[in-house]
Write a protein that holds these residues in place. Structure first.
Motif, PDB file in Angstrom:
ATOM      1  N   ASN A   2       5.777 101.062  77.667  1.00 21.27           N
ATOM      2  CA  ASN A   2       5.781 100.203  78.806  1.00 21.27           C
ATOM      3  C   ASN A   2       4.422 100.375  79.678  1.00 21.27           C
ATOM      4  N   ASP A   5       4.163 104.214  80.713  1.00 20.48           N
ATOM      5  CA  ASP A   5       3.534 105.069  79.661  1.00 20.48           C
ATOM      6  C   ASP A   5       1.996 104.936  79.764  1.00 20.48           C
ATOM      7  N   LYS A  26      -0.581  94.591  82.042  1.00 23.01           N
ATOM      8  CA  LYS A  26       0.447  93.591  82.368  1.00 23.01           C
ATOM      9  C   LYS A  26       0.094  92.383  81.422  1.00 23.01           C
ATOM     10  N   LEU A  29       1.195  93.223  78.021  1.00 19.44           N
ATOM     11  CA  LEU A  29       2.458  93.315  77.638  1.00 19.44           C
ATOM     12  C   LEU A  29       3.216  92.004  77.559  1.00 19.44           C
TER      13      LEU A  29
END
Lengths: 138, 138
Positions: A2, A5, A26, A29
């Motif tokens: 995430n 991390d 982001k 992700l």
DNA sequence: ATCCATGCAAACGGTTTGCAATATA
DNA sequence: TATATTGCAAACCGTTTGCATGGAT
């Protein structure tokens, strides 16, 4: 992995935590398939119009050197694609370019390791991509 | 496939047989691994200094459209590679770029076909490359 | 305060294309 | 002779780099 991390991993390696890098992480992700640098740039511009394409390339290569991002080249596309590192493979549509990820892995069942041993070759990684036509294009 | 088969296939499809095309086919026959257009150009220049790089690209794409040549993109190399079409896979050295071909095929033993059916995806081809270090580089 | 990271713009390198000349069928 | 093919040179496009500015530690 995430956001926490990944940013921790950057700090641990002595790299600075800039707003651009956070925004790029982001965005990565938010994708569940490999994307080109310019695709990431496009998405990024929606909320962060001030991140240049150069910075995206530099950040993705940095993340790649830390093993956080993986870089692939599909046979029918000219551009490099990036995705957050996790082991899987791809079905790739030859018409529309759609990518479907799947977990089954060929290494577990081919005699590849045996071949590598015979060639005195030490395996680091592998790529397995299946090309064809997706449900919309066939 | 030999020279005769390939030139016949060209004629059958209505393409002209030029000295350049014949030279390019011969050069491709002489390689037993994927090569870049410029590598083929280099080799070609030894005996045929009058074949331009453009023509090599055009011919390889033509042969590719006839299924005589296959085009691949390895993860760590920026350039497209070409080779005479025949089904196999590759061990690729991450340091020196050496390519070792092998015949074992992962399609026969993964559940890939099952996955494709579930996704309503029709398979045309696939790529399987194993990266690591060759005996000289490890 | 230091030095890494960024943005800009230009360079880069492999690939593709327009066009006029040429060669194949 | 008609038309596909070639060579040249320029365009193209994604990616990389030099350099001065700005920002994170």
């Amino acid at each position: 992995m995430n956001l926490k991390d990944i940013t921790q991993s950057l700090k641990d390696s002595g790299y600075k935590l800039t707003p651009q890098r956070i925004a790029i992480i982001k965005v990565m992700l938010s994708f569940d398939k490999p994307v080109s640098a310019s695709k990431a740039h496009q998405k990024l511009k929606e909320h962060h119009p001030n991140v240049s394409l150069d910075t995206i390339y530099r950040s993705l290569h940095l993340l790649s050197s830390l093993g956080i991002v993986t870089q692939i080249n599909l046979a029918n596309r000219e551009r490099e694609l990036f995705e957050l590192a996790h082991h899987h493979h791809h079905l790739v549509c030859l018409k529309c370019g759609k990518v479907i990820c799947f977990d089954a892995c060929p290494m577990s069942c081919t005699e590849t390791e045996e071949i590598a041993v015979n060639q005195n070759f030490s395996i680091v990684s592998h790529a397995f991509e299946v090309y064809g036509y997706c449900s919309n294009c066939k």
